[in-house]
Write an enzyme that holds these catalytic residues in place. Sequence first.
Site, PDB file in Angstrom:
ATOM      1  N   ASP A  95       0.819  -1.228   0.000  1.00  0.00           N
ATOM      2  CA  ASP A  95       0.000   0.000   0.000  1.00  0.00           C
ATOM      3  C   ASP A  95       0.850   1.275   0.000  1.00  0.00           C
ATOM      4  O   ASP A  95       1.628   1.497   0.923  1.00  0.00           O
ATOM      5  CB  ASP A  95      -0.873  -0.059   1.270  1.00  0.00           C
ATOM      6  CG  ASP A  95      -1.721   1.179   1.509  1.00  0.00           C
ATOM      7  OD1 ASP A  95      -1.963   1.942   0.558  1.00  0.00           O
ATOM      8  OD2 ASP A  95      -2.162   1.361   2.671  1.00  0.00           O
ATOM      9  N   HIS A 132      -3.724   4.641   6.982  1.00  0.00           N
ATOM     10  CA  HIS A 132      -2.624   4.122   6.163  1.00  0.00           C
ATOM     11  C   HIS A 132      -1.280   4.444   6.810  1.00  0.00           C
ATOM     12  O   HIS A 132      -1.086   5.522   7.358  1.00  0.00           O
ATOM     13  CB  HIS A 132      -2.659   4.752   4.772  1.00  0.00           C
ATOM     14  CG  HIS A 132      -3.920   4.451   4.019  1.00  0.00           C
ATOM     15  ND1 HIS A 132      -4.052   3.354   3.203  1.00  0.00           N
ATOM     16  CD2 HIS A 132      -5.106   5.097   3.980  1.00  0.00           C
ATOM     17  CE1 HIS A 132      -5.270   3.337   2.683  1.00  0.00           C
ATOM     18  NE2 HIS A 132      -5.932   4.393   3.135  1.00  0.00           N
TER      19      HIS A 132
END
Lengths: 558, 558
Positions: free
Chosen positions: A196, A371
């Site tokens: 990611d 994140h």
Amino acid sequence: MAKKSIDKLMVFALGGVGEIGKNMYVVQYANDIVVVDAGLKFPEEDMLGVDIVIPDISYLIENRDKVRGILLTHGHEDHIGGLSYVLRQLNVPVYGTKLTLGLVEGKLKEAGLLGETKRILINSESEVQLGVIKATFFRTNHSIPDSVGMAFETPEGVVVHTGDFKFDQTPVNDQYADIHRMAELGKKGVLLLLSDSTNAERPGYTGSEKIVGAELVEVFRKAKQRVVVATFASNVHRIQQVIDAAEITRRKVTVVGRSMVNVVGIASELGYLRVPDGILIEPEEINKMAADRVVILSTGSQGEPMSALTRMARNTHRKVDILPGDTVVISATPIPGNEKYVGRIVDELFKLGANVIYGPGSVSGVHVSGHGSQEELKLMLNLMRPRFFMPIHGEYRMLRQHGKLAESVGIEPQDIFITDNGDIVEIQNGVARKGGKVQAGNILIDGLGIGDVGNIVLRDRKLLSQDGILIVVVTLGKQERSILSGPDIISRGFVYVRESEGLLDESSRIVTSTLNRLMSENVNEWASLKTHVKEALGRYLYEQTRRRPMILPIIMEV
Amino acid sequence: MAKKSIDKLMVFALGGVGEIGKNMYVVQYANDIVVVDAGLKFPEEDMLGVDIVIPDISYLIENRDKVRGILLTHGHEDHIGGLSYVLRQLNVPVYGTKLTLGLVEGKLKEAGLLGETKRILINSESEVQLGVIKATFFRTNHSIPDSVGMAFETPEGVVVHTGDFKFDQTPVNDQYADIHRMAELGKKGVLLLLSDSTNAERPGYTGSEKIVGAELVEVFRKAKQRVVVATFASNVHRIQQVIDAAEITRRKVTVVGRSMVNVVGIASELGYLRVPDGILIEPEEINKMAADRVVILSTGSQGEPMSALTRMARNTHRKVDILPGDTVVISATPIPGNEKYVGRIVDELFKLGANVIYGPGSVSGVHVSGHGSQEELKLMLNLMRPRFFMPIHGEYRMLRQHGKLAESVGIEPQDIFITDNGDIVEIQNGVARKGGKVQAGNILIDGLGIGDVGNIVLRDRKLLSQDGILIVVVTLGKQERSILSGPDIISRGFVYVRESEGLLDESSRIVTSTLNRLMSENVNEWASLKTHVKEALGRYLYEQTRRRPMILPIIMEV
């Protein structure tokens, strides 16, 4: 890799590179295809009238007999929102964790696909055999519970897909990441890591979700009246912390906004939300309660025009009013492109006399990202120690930054693959290279039409949106060679008609004289008549207004 | 304030509150009106097809005999960009510093107003008598040289307008702010302070412009090939530092982009830019030079679609190519709403192989804001020690934050006036209160039309942009009571026509049968026929497509 293989491993994105949302990655070995996620994205500002955008799955449809299933990393829209559209064209099994499948099932029901879709529940202990590919899973921290990363054992080696993740050392509800399993994968050997990149531009560590909880307790305590908290409906951890903070400060919670009500229902039913008895109340009840005993949990943290918070800010919510002295917490960061909408809502709330707590999490304390930042991305790289690396999920510049981070922990530049949607990373006998390209792109969905809004339609919408349209209708006689009726001129979105009579009258005269002249010169082809009318009129209107409306001459013949 | 005055002081914004740009403030005492700035703003995303937005100056036009002049604080578009439109309706003298007037004159020339506009040069020593109001000026630091704040001595007391400002203790070109003059004003007594709120949400201090200069030298030194620096054309300090850094690192500079060429010309002619002999070269010459000797100074730091940087990123610039290994510095922060455009350009540049330096100044080091942060705003408040305070320049939430800062330095809440455009702050005999409201708002300019694009036109453009238009034309016979020609159906921006023949054929059938039925029932009024056609067709199309195009039935009669 002793004996040479004639088969190869192929990994590529069908969505997820170079645009926010719409994630879909593909892992293929020989005749077995595994799909990771089926997300949607919301339209860019030049996709006028488009509702949502999904990935182009032509490749999967062409190879439908090879597709073993769609594996979902977590229940966010950009990972599951395109699922119904995909399943309609490709009926394959869907794998997901409990909460993810819970959220998916609502969507499938709406789409009338629930009965015909095979849904398989997984958890971090599951092993799933998909042809020659064996999938296992590891728990990650993210802004929704039950998110997982995946490891695919293939004859060529192990491919790891992290899903969306951060490392939260003090997670809410003790949902710790499977850091030992990640270490184990790395120790055994990872051939290719897909990780990611969303926060690859952000230095340092992302804060723990728990920080927000502590801040919410403070805010609830200090507030002398009602507190409204707006956040993403899917952020179950955040919702839990709002409920916890309400419990600590002896407030009741009411839930407003369709998706918030929906998620709170599903998450508490499935055991992902601990809701103390009696803490939830109906919106109708809040007016009977002391203002300092009430929390309103709401959608609208992105300033969405139809959301509950927007309606409160505009004084059009049927059940909840904002009163001077109320506190509003925007517990989210605007997604790029939404900054202005959120700003406007904050302005409206201030004008109503509310105390608004908003802004970047680092300033307001009421939000953290889901994140991982640069240090966490490096931690993941160091845990996995992959032979090859492919940054995923993010704009091209974020993938590039993630690539630089990988270099900084010792991965060779030639082993890092920064690809666009459709670009194949091919691995055979331990050698990785960029392979060909499969069809990939945006499929635009407007209403019921899937993919029928293309460049021509969008170009016309763009033109119409800039200077409007002017329609010229005239009826010609077949024999008489003269204008029997019209020209009638109708405009929309061009000028304010009531104040532009002169302009439109003169336009009409120009059309008449142009047509009469052409017919007297024996020019009779419609195409030619139309072109001349368009040119003459376009020239006149541009001179007068410096605008270029779409001009549509229509000739009727009787 | 010994004797009671029957006149009063009025201060209000005609633009500058609640939207970015379009600044215009008014100070009026009895029969004398002074206007500060005449800015424009760029259209919001729902102002389809609009080119620029200027303030509504109806109040000034109604009181034209009282307007003594327009005083400009500095030469940015959001402060001078509406000037030609205003002067066309209101020919009054314009006051500005040398660089500001230099930039204004280019605009007036273009608008054909240079000859008829009285322009009066001021500097920080000037005193200007405007009726009973005496204006004096003080130098400020901002992202353009020659910016000033203003003090207006009125019979009621002194009103100070800061203009845009920061406190830069190490300014470029030794353009120190008149901090002593500000202190003196404060000491003598300021009745009302109007102060810039742009960065009121930002804690701490804004960095000095000099920081950027040092960073540019570092970047130029490290870069092994060409360096492109994109910044605002009006940021003459930044341009100076690019030239200085080029000189230090023995590079030549070429200037690309129309507005950059324009400003470099004006600023060096007027002495605001020190350009060493021989350092500027033509774009054509760069290909003959070693790559590590070249700097390209460019427009496009906001990702503007037609700018030089965008063309370079898309490989469509006629004179400059980006080669792998080149360095591109985006020396600016995206204005809210432009983040996506800038992001896309960065992506494109990375794809070309460039090393791109971008992101918030605190991370990249290549940009600082031109507006003071919270500590500087408090410093201004403490220097001026105003009796009353009116935060200006910014969204409503910023004005609110600025108000909180004022409270934190001891100004009473009731002495702080947070107003919308048009709201009058009235002061009489030492008492301030919110007075009435003058007409204020947005005037939209599309092409040559000033204000003729209003709600109806914008609503139609919006509708057209969402689902397009469907035009139905039919010719009816007056006597025959039947359809003589058509229905012809033409659509734009609705569906892809080639793939929608069935849909359009069926639409045509529905129109025919609707009209035939109505005429057989003796319904003949056009309005009624049109309404029925619209309804029947709208229902069918929505069922089939879930779209609602604008439907325009046109009936011709012969």
